[in-house]
Design a protein around this motif. Structure first.
Motif, PDB file in Angstrom:
ATOM      1  N   GLN A   1       0.825  -1.206   0.000  1.00 14.10           N
ATOM      2  CA  GLN A   1       0.000   0.000   0.000  1.00 14.10           C
ATOM      3  C   GLN A   1       0.860   1.259   0.000  1.00 14.10           C
ATOM      4  O   GLN A   1       0.503   2.265  -0.634  1.00 14.10           O
ATOM      5  CB  GLN A   1      -0.950  -0.013   1.190  1.00 14.10           C
ATOM      6  N   LEU A   2       1.983   1.221   0.695  1.00 14.96           N
ATOM      7  CA  LEU A   2       2.882   2.375   0.652  1.00 14.96           C
ATOM      8  C   LEU A   2       3.410   2.591  -0.764  1.00 14.96           C
ATOM      9  O   LEU A   2       3.512   3.724  -1.239  1.00 14.96           O
ATOM     10  CB  LEU A   2       4.044   2.178   1.620  1.00 14.96           C
ATOM     11  N   GLN A   3       3.723   1.496  -1.449  1.00 13.58           N
ATOM     12  CA  GLN A   3       4.194   1.602  -2.829  1.00 13.58           C
ATOM     13  C   GLN A   3       3.119   2.204  -3.716  1.00 13.58           C
ATOM     14  O   GLN A   3       3.413   3.037  -4.584  1.00 13.58           O
ATOM     15  CB  GLN A   3       4.607   0.223  -3.345  1.00 13.58           C
ATOM     16  N   GLU A   4       1.857   1.811  -3.504  1.00 14.55           N
ATOM     17  CA  GLU A   4       0.753   2.362  -4.281  1.00 14.55           C
ATOM     18  C   GLU A   4       0.589   3.856  -4.038  1.00 14.55           C
ATOM     19  O   GLU A   4       0.107   4.589  -4.906  1.00 14.55           O
ATOM     20  CB  GLU A   4      -0.544   1.630  -3.940  1.00 14.55           C
ATOM     21  N   GLU A   5       0.979   4.319  -2.845  1.00 17.20           N
ATOM     22  CA  GLU A   5       0.876   5.736  -2.520  1.00 17.20           C
ATOM     23  C   GLU A   5       2.147   6.500  -2.870  1.00 17.20           C
ATOM     24  O   GLU A   5       2.293   7.677  -2.552  1.00 17.20           O
ATOM     25  CB  GLU A   5       0.545   5.909  -1.031  1.00 17.20           C
ATOM     26  N   GLY A   6       3.067   5.815  -3.531  1.00 18.42           N
ATOM     27  CA  GLY A   6       4.273   6.484  -4.000  1.00 18.42           C
ATOM     28  C   GLY A   6       5.328   6.687  -2.934  1.00 18.42           C
ATOM     29  O   GLY A   6       6.127   7.631  -3.013  1.00 18.42           O
ATOM     30  N   ALA A   7       5.347   5.830  -1.924  1.00 13.30           N
ATOM     31  CA  ALA A   7       6.313   5.978  -0.840  1.00 13.30           C
ATOM     32  C   ALA A   7       6.864   4.620  -0.457  1.00 13.30           C
ATOM     33  O   ALA A   7       6.378   3.578  -0.911  1.00 13.30           O
ATOM     34  CB  ALA A   7       5.660   6.652   0.372  1.00 13.30           C
ATOM     35  N   SER A   8       7.893   4.623   0.381  1.00 13.14           N
ATOM     36  CA  SER A   8       8.446   3.381   0.931  1.00 13.14           C
ATOM     37  C   SER A   8       8.656   3.585   2.418  1.00 13.14           C
ATOM     38  O   SER A   8       8.775   4.727   2.904  1.00 13.14           O
ATOM     39  CB  SER A   8       9.768   3.019   0.253  1.00 13.14           C
ATOM     40  N   LEU A   9       8.707   2.485   3.139  1.00 12.58           N
ATOM     41  CA  LEU A   9       8.898   2.574   4.585  1.00 12.58           C
ATOM     42  C   LEU A   9      10.233   3.227   4.916  1.00 12.58           C
ATOM     43  O   LEU A   9      10.323   4.054   5.836  1.00 12.58           O
ATOM     44  CB  LEU A   9       8.816   1.178   5.211  1.00 12.58           C
ATOM     45  N   GLN A  10      11.274   2.887   4.160  1.00 12.40           N
ATOM     46  CA  GLN A  10      12.578   3.475   4.429  1.00 12.40           C
ATOM     47  C   GLN A  10      12.564   4.986   4.197  1.00 12.40           C
ATOM     48  O   GLN A  10      13.158   5.755   4.968  1.00 12.40           O
ATOM     49  CB  GLN A  10      13.644   2.824   3.542  1.00 12.40           C
ATOM     50  N   GLN A  11      11.884   5.436   3.133  1.00 11.92           N
ATOM     51  CA  GLN A  11      11.784   6.874   2.876  1.00 11.92           C
ATOM     52  C   GLN A  11      11.108   7.588   4.034  1.00 11.92           C
ATOM     53  O   GLN A  11      11.541   8.668   4.467  1.00 11.92           O
ATOM     54  CB  GLN A  11      10.986   7.113   1.591  1.00 11.92           C
TER      55      GLN A  11
END
Length: 345
Positions: A280-290
């Protein structure tokens, strides 16, 4: 709720024609009530006048945007005839400005509803939160006549568009409820609103996850000035970003660092699997590390600027096991060493 005049470079007829001609007919009615002709406005946006007599006709989103902007200027009425008194040019921009300094979307929408009542008492807007569902409700306090559908749809979509713009997020609707019967062009509502649309409902309202009300307002005055050049884009084009989970993760990382040691702990705290969290983070254009880096950087900046704590302690509070790793990461984030950043502030 303003829009620029079309230029010679505009191509309003391009795109899929999915906006019902009924809304253009309503604009033509507003012109007629002021004893003005709508023909020139139609010509500027490449709408054949004969289409006004064809109830099954459709126009493009750009045509709708442009003719609305032209009509608002020529009629000096951002309400386009809906209300018993005109809304002078700039009225809706004033509403956005009044909400701009709000700390969260919930506060911003509450202000929007309250201040809209200063513009007109023909409708009443309210924000209701119940059982995790937010409802933006529109009550009609007088008979809106031939403008009823156009008014209700436009005001609700404009409020939703502003909410998306204020938070830099796409806010998907769980349902739309409308008090009027399904019109002949009811199929257009799959484009006008996300989710299912229910006609002959007890109230007019848009419903969405109440979690969005906690999102921070991310816009400023400079962004507002740019937005007001083409604000109708908010009502006719879908916003592409949905940042609800991003904000939840960001808040958790900042407020509950004990749950952010790894993806499994964080996902469990958010009641989801680690796999779902990453997807879901990838779908929102983000990553946990970011997000981890972003929260750590903000925390580090605050500690360096507001305290005299030694670097070793700052590194530990930010989440680094040693000072060298922290210095290396801070240089990557800011281009400066922590001590240099502290001294140059």
């Amino acid at each position: 709720m303003v829009s620029p005049s079309p230029t010679s470079e505009s191509t309003p007829a391009q795109g899929r024609a999915e906006t019902p001609i009924a809304f253009i007919q309503a604009i033509a009615t507003a012109y007629a009530q002021r004893s003005l002709r709508v023909d020139d406005a139609l010509k500027k946006v490449q709408i054949e006048p004969k289409l006004l007599k064809k109830n099954s006709a459709r126009v493009t989103a750009m045509q709708m945007e442009l003719i609305s902007g032209i009509a608002m200027q020529e009629l000096d009425d951002e309400g386009l005839g809906w209300f018993s008194r005109r809304l002078p040019w700039g009225s809706y921009g004033m509403l956005v400005r009044a909400s701009l300094t709000s700390p969260s979307l919930g506060v911003a929408l509450a202000r929007w509803c309250r201040h809209h009542g200063l513009l007109t008492d023909d409708i009443h807007l309210s924000l209701i939160e119940r059982n995790g569902v937010a409802s933006l409700q529109l009550d009609e306090t007088r008979d809106l006549g031939v403008f009823r559908e156009f008014c209700v749809v436009s005001v609700l979509r404009n409020a939703l568009g502003v909410a998306c713009w204020l938070t830099d997020s796409r806010i998907p609707l769980t349902a739309t409820h409308l008090r009027f019967a399904p019109p002949a062009h009811a199929d257009s509502y799959r484009v006008l609103f996300d989710g299912p649309t229910h006609f002959n409902a007890p109230v007019n309202c848009l419903q969405f996850d109440a979690g969005y009300l906690a999102l921070p307002v991310r816009r400023d005055e400079a962004a507002l000035q740019q937005m007001l050049q083409r604000a109708l884009l908010l009502t006719v084009r879908p916003y592409r970003r949905d940042r609800l989970l991003v904000e939840k993760v960001r808040q958790t990382l900042a407020q509950h660092p004990e749950h952010s040691r790894n993806a499994d702990d964080l996902a469990a705290w958010l009641n989801m699997s680690a796999r779902t969290l990453h997807r879901q983070l990838q779908e929102e254009g983000a990553s946990l590390q970011q997000l981890k880096d972003s929260v750590r950087e903000q925390r580090a900046r605050a500690l360096l600027l507001r305290t005299n704590k030694p670097l070793k302690q700052v590194a530990a509070e930010v989440g680094f096991s040693n000072e060298k790793s922290f210095i290396r990461a801070f240089k990557t984030w800011t281009g400066k060493a922590p001590e240099t950043f502290r001294q140059s502030a």
